[in-house]
Design a protein around this motif. Structure first.
Motif, PDB file in Angstrom:
ATOM      1  N   GLY A 184      30.512  38.362  46.609  1.00 47.88           N
ATOM      2  CA  GLY A 184      29.400  37.441  46.477  1.00 47.88           C
ATOM      3  C   GLY A 184      29.749  36.053  46.983  1.00 47.88           C
ATOM      4  N   GLY A 185      30.982  35.641  46.773  1.00 53.65           N
ATOM      5  CA  GLY A 185      31.403  34.304  47.213  1.00 53.65           C
ATOM      6  C   GLY A 185      31.572  34.226  48.712  1.00 53.65           C
ATOM      7  N   ALA A 243      37.443  33.249  49.304  1.00 59.86           N
ATOM      8  CA  ALA A 243      36.251  33.366  48.464  1.00 59.86           C
ATOM      9  C   ALA A 243      36.158  32.063  47.669  1.00 59.86           C
ATOM     10  N   GLY A 250      27.842  35.060  43.954  1.00 58.45           N
ATOM     11  CA  GLY A 250      29.160  34.561  43.590  1.00 58.45           C
ATOM     12  C   GLY A 250      29.290  33.939  42.220  1.00 58.45           C
ATOM     13  N   ASN A 307      34.372  30.827  45.456  1.00 59.38           N
ATOM     14  CA  ASN A 307      34.050  30.764  44.029  1.00 59.38           C
ATOM     15  C   ASN A 307      35.212  31.199  43.150  1.00 59.38           C
ATOM     16  N   LEU A 308      36.307  31.658  43.755  1.00 59.91           N
ATOM     17  CA  LEU A 308      37.450  32.104  42.957  1.00 59.91           C
ATOM     18  C   LEU A 308      38.577  31.079  43.042  1.00 59.91           C
ATOM     19  N   THR A 325      38.821  43.410  35.665  1.00 64.11           N
ATOM     20  CA  THR A 325      39.099  44.574  36.501  1.00 64.11           C
ATOM     21  C   THR A 325      39.004  44.195  37.968  1.00 64.11           C
ATOM     22  N   ARG A 326      39.609  45.026  38.796  1.00 61.63           N
ATOM     23  CA  ARG A 326      39.512  44.809  40.244  1.00 61.63           C
ATOM     24  C   ARG A 326      38.068  44.901  40.703  1.00 61.63           C
ATOM     25  N   ILE A 379      38.739  44.916  51.261  1.00 60.26           N
ATOM     26  CA  ILE A 379      37.852  45.453  50.230  1.00 60.26           C
ATOM     27  C   ILE A 379      36.743  46.252  50.909  1.00 60.26           C
ATOM     28  N   ASN A 380      36.498  47.449  50.391  1.00 61.24           N
ATOM     29  CA  ASN A 380      35.441  48.288  50.954  1.00 61.24           C
ATOM     30  C   ASN A 380      34.106  47.831  50.365  1.00 61.24           C
ATOM     31  N   VAL A 396      43.255  43.495  35.447  1.00 58.65           N
ATOM     32  CA  VAL A 396      43.805  42.458  36.314  1.00 58.65           C
ATOM     33  C   VAL A 396      44.671  41.507  35.481  1.00 58.65           C
ATOM     34  N   SER A 444      39.950  41.093  53.477  1.00 58.79           N
ATOM     35  CA  SER A 444      41.004  41.358  52.500  1.00 58.79           C
ATOM     36  C   SER A 444      41.146  42.847  52.235  1.00 58.79           C
ATOM     37  N   PHE A 452      32.698  39.638  42.575  1.00 60.21           N
ATOM     38  CA  PHE A 452      32.560  38.188  42.672  1.00 60.21           C
ATOM     39  C   PHE A 452      33.101  37.662  44.006  1.00 60.21           C
ATOM     40  N   ALA A 453      34.193  38.238  44.495  1.00 61.57           N
ATOM     41  CA  ALA A 453      34.733  37.797  45.787  1.00 61.57           C
ATOM     42  C   ALA A 453      33.729  38.073  46.903  1.00 61.57           C
ATOM     43  N   ARG A 482      36.428  41.674  40.060  1.00 62.97           N
ATOM     44  CA  ARG A 482      36.988  40.647  40.935  1.00 62.97           C
ATOM     45  C   ARG A 482      36.413  40.799  42.338  1.00 62.97           C
ATOM     46  N   TYR A 483      36.293  42.043  42.816  1.00 63.90           N
ATOM     47  CA  TYR A 483      35.785  42.280  44.169  1.00 63.90           C
ATOM     48  C   TYR A 483      34.294  41.954  44.264  1.00 63.90           C
ATOM     49  N   ALA A 498      35.989  39.031  51.837  1.00 64.75           N
ATOM     50  CA  ALA A 498      36.246  40.251  51.081  1.00 64.75           C
ATOM     51  C   ALA A 498      36.561  41.395  52.045  1.00 64.75           C
ATOM     52  N   ASP A 499      35.787  41.495  53.119  1.00 63.67           N
ATOM     53  CA  ASP A 499      36.026  42.531  54.127  1.00 63.67           C
ATOM     54  C   ASP A 499      37.424  42.401  54.715  1.00 63.67           C
ATOM     55  N   ARG A 528      47.470  45.652  56.945  1.00 61.53           N
ATOM     56  CA  ARG A 528      48.363  45.162  55.896  1.00 61.53           C
ATOM     57  C   ARG A 528      49.479  46.153  55.608  1.00 61.53           C
ATOM     58  N   ARG A 567      42.954  46.903  55.791  1.00 58.72           N
ATOM     59  CA  ARG A 567      43.906  47.533  54.871  1.00 58.72           C
ATOM     60  C   ARG A 567      45.035  48.223  55.634  1.00 58.72           C
TER      61      ARG A 567
END
Lengths: 265, 433
Positions: free
Chosen positions: B308-309, A107, B376, A109-110, B298-299, B319-320, A129, B317, B305-306, B302-303, B314-315, A93, A90
């Protein structure tokens, strides 16, 4: 923008302008192994610097310090001459450092839009979102980057290697990157897609973005880069100007750790 | 940057009628299996299985497991597991029972059935569930202890805290206002249920129309209007049909008579009053809606599922993922406590063995509902349908008179079979498992 008004990266270096990025004396060790051992490299706006070396030479580790994935043990990162505190992706970025990882970091699955905006979602006024807006933006940017791209509703696991690569590239380019890190961007690509990446690099250079390009392939580095820094066993062998060396010079730097005398940058 | 040329939108002429409806094939399969199950049991029980009375009971019995199953979807999507949900339910139930029968009436002197009692008890119960969940999430996320181990420990720890607090006694009867949340003792009545049903239809149709308008506005491909109309028709029928079934179960006349006597009135001759929507079912529906919005819009969702995928992506990107783990387990703990409210209110007491084996039912419901243990993938409505299938199977077999050991053998086999079927389906789609 005309060419006469804009200094080339080489000219900036000669003039002693402040580099876009300076990695100074960086050390990273994992349980007693010095993965990166007192390495310093720099990068100017509009310049492509190749990072070369064997597997395990430490080039990916070095660059992950800049992208926030790893923490350095000692050393300093300067961006536009100011000390930068990068402790996680973060932070990176927030300095407009964007990374295209070798693994693409998608990811699976998205869908493409969710991946493009992952961690930076567009939201509606009530805080939900905004998928429609993200899909619209995604269609726009993919239209310019890879016009054959059409699978917007499917998860990215359903995409081909090249399409996945374009999603990863779009993610790095979309958010006004100033510093771009590409970790073997062409490793999984066919010749046509590799050409696409090469054209993209030229386009980004022209916009004044600085690019670190990590690659195994000496030919790719010779073709795309302005300078190359070679690493071996965690240490910097040297940094050379590409137009002053041959393929063989680079290979001997990688394999033997020897710097050609005439070409120290 | 790049030019603003949009993608040409591919024509849809090649797709067949069925595909144009854009229905979830997996959901259809599950509904199909459920319908076959119901008809089968109905034949075997000479029409008793699909009687309004049984459907009403089935609905009430499903609520507790279904509420927890929606939370289990998040946990499993994040590639974790929670074996402690039955234990967390038990300790939350124990604390709430003690608060409303001992602490508030006696020690604080509010007396029995004080109007504030139920709210305070529930607030305390929900906080305890959430805190336990967050603590387990902290152990998993920040201390890197595998969720399997943390919650296996929790499976032993939490239920027995409940036992310690209550000295193993059954606590009850519970607060009068609290019992309303359990099912039979708290229903909306026929008129109110129809009103809720009609409002629900209106909201669903409005949501579908506005989503369609949004797609057309952005120039994205949208379903043809006739397909949209069919889906709207199905949704309308489903909602109103559900209300109709629950309204058709009449309150037994003896009970009705007592209700009138309690008010000092005389019951009119031949009066029939339906139960309508139980409040516990409304709690489940509200939970399902909130969880679905969280998952899709919601975020946070989304996070989840991300992560999990692809946890690494996710890290990277930003995401905590550690804090995300704490949040997901805290949500799970909250829902366990909510289930504890419904379950103990339905049973009218807190008993030591409340929620025993619920962890397995909840995990089975989520998995039958299409949640992938690899992470995911998973849906909230799938998990609820999974809970309904499990409960129908169990109560149907009990009605038919299947022996207890055989019941468990069938339930276990169905679980494995359902997952096997799902894997075959995914293989045919060419997806990674």
């Amino acid at each position: 923008m005309t060419a006469s008004e804009v200094k080339t990266a080489q000219q900036r270096r000669i003039d002693g302008d402040t580099p876009l990025v300076e990695l100074k004396d960086i050390c990273v060790s994992f349980g007693g192994i010095h993965a990166v051992d007192h390495v310093s490299v720099d990068l100017h706006p509009g310049e492509v610097v190749g990072l070369l070396g064997h597997n395990g030479a430490g080039k990916s580790t070095l660059i992950k310090v800049l992208s926030g994935a790893y923490q350095m043990d000692s050393g300093e990162i300067r961006i536009n001459g100011n000390k930068a505190e990068i402790h996680n992706p973060r932070d990176a970025r927030s300095y407009n450092v964007e990374t295209i990882y070798q693994t693409l970091a998608l990811a699976d699955n998205l869908d493409a839009a969710s991946n493009l905006f992952l961690g930076r979602e567009l939201i509606t006024p009530v805080g939900l979102v905004d998928d429609a807006a993200m899909e619209a933006e995604c269609r726009k940017i993919m239209g310019g980057l890879n016009p054959n791209f059409s699978k917007f509703a499917e998860p990215v696991s359903a995409l081909s290697g090249g399409q996945r690569q374009s999603v990863a590239i779009a993610r790095a380019v979309y958010f006004n990157a100033k510093i771009l890190i590409m970790d073997e961007p062409t490793a999984a690509l066919g010749p046509q897609e590799t050409q696409m990446v090469a054209e993209l690099i030229q386009k980004l250079k022209a916009q004044g973005i600085g690019i670190f390009l990590i690659d195994h392939d000496v030919h790719a580095v010779m073709e795309l880069c302005d300078r190359a820094s070679v690493m071996k066993n965690g240490q910097l062998v040297g940094t050379v100007n590409i137009d002053e060396v041959t393929d063989d010079d680079l290979l001997s730097m990688i394999i033997l750790g020897k710097v050609p005398k005439q070409a120290v940058a | 940057m790049t030019e603003t040329t949009s993608q040409p939108i591919p024509s849809q002429s090649k797709r067949n009628m069925f595909q144009q409806l854009e229905l979830d094939v997996r959901l259809l399969g599950m509904i199909g299996a459920f319908v076959i199950l119901c008809i089968g049991f109905n034949i075997l029980t000479d029409g008793r299985f699909l009687s309004p009375r049984n459907l009403f009971n089935l609905t009430i019995q499903t609520v507790s497991v279904a509420i927890m199953a929606t939370g289990m979807v998040f946990v499993i999507v994040m590639r974790h597991i929670d074996l402690s949900v039955g234990g967390v339910l038990a300790v939350s139930s124990a604390v709430m029972a003690l608060v409303q029968t001992k602490f508030l009436p006696t020690y604080l002197g509010l007396g029995f059935d004080h109007p504030l009692t139920w709210i305070i008890a529930i607030a305390i119960g929900l906080s305890i569930g959430t805190l336990i969940g967050a603590f387990q999430g902290w152990l998993v996320g920040y201390q890197s202890v595998p969720a399997f181990i943390v919650t296996l420990g929790g499976f032993l720890v939490w239920r027995n805290y409940g036992w310690l607090f209550t000295s193993g006694q059954t606590i009850g009867p519970l607060d009068k206002n609290f019992l309303v949340l359990g099912g039979v003792s708290g229903t909306m009545g026929e008129a109110m249920s129809w009103t809720i049903g009609v409002v629900a239809v209106a909201i669903s149709l409005w949501a579908m129309v506005s989503s369609r308008r949004g797609r057309i506005q952005h120039g994205f491909p949208a379903k043809p209007a006739w397909a949209e109309g069919i889906v709207m028709g199905i949704v309308t029928c489903a909602i109103l049909g559900f209300v109709w079934i629950l309204n058709s179960y009449d309150i037994p006349s003896r009970k009705l008579q007592r209700m009138f006597e309690a008010k000092g009135e005389v019951m009119p001759e031949g009066l029939e009053v339906g139960y309508g929507l139980p409040i516990s079912v409304l709690i489940l529906i509200a939970t399902a809606i909130v969880m679905t919005v969280v998952a899709r819009r919601t975020r946070l969702g989304r996070y989840i599922f991300a992560t999990g995928g692809n946890p690494d992506a996710a890290d990277l990107s930003g995401i905590n993922t550690r804090l995300l783990t704490v949040k997901v387990f805290a949500i799970m703990g909250f829902l366990c406590a909510l289930s504890a409210v419904v379950a103990s209110a339905r049973l009218q007491n807190h008993t030591n063995d409340i929620g025993t084996l619920d962890e397995l039912r909840v995990i089975a419901a989520a998995v039958i509902g299409g949640t992938a243990l690899a992470g995911g993938a998973g849906t909230i409505y799938g998990a609820i349908l999974g809970a309904l299938v499990m409960q129908s199977l169990q109560s149907g077999m009990a009605m038919v008179g299947v022996d207890a050991p055989l019941q468990n053998i069938v339930v276990g086999s169905v679980l494995v079979f359902a997952v096997w079927l799902d894997i075959q389906y995914r293989k045919r789609l060419g997806a990674k498992i």
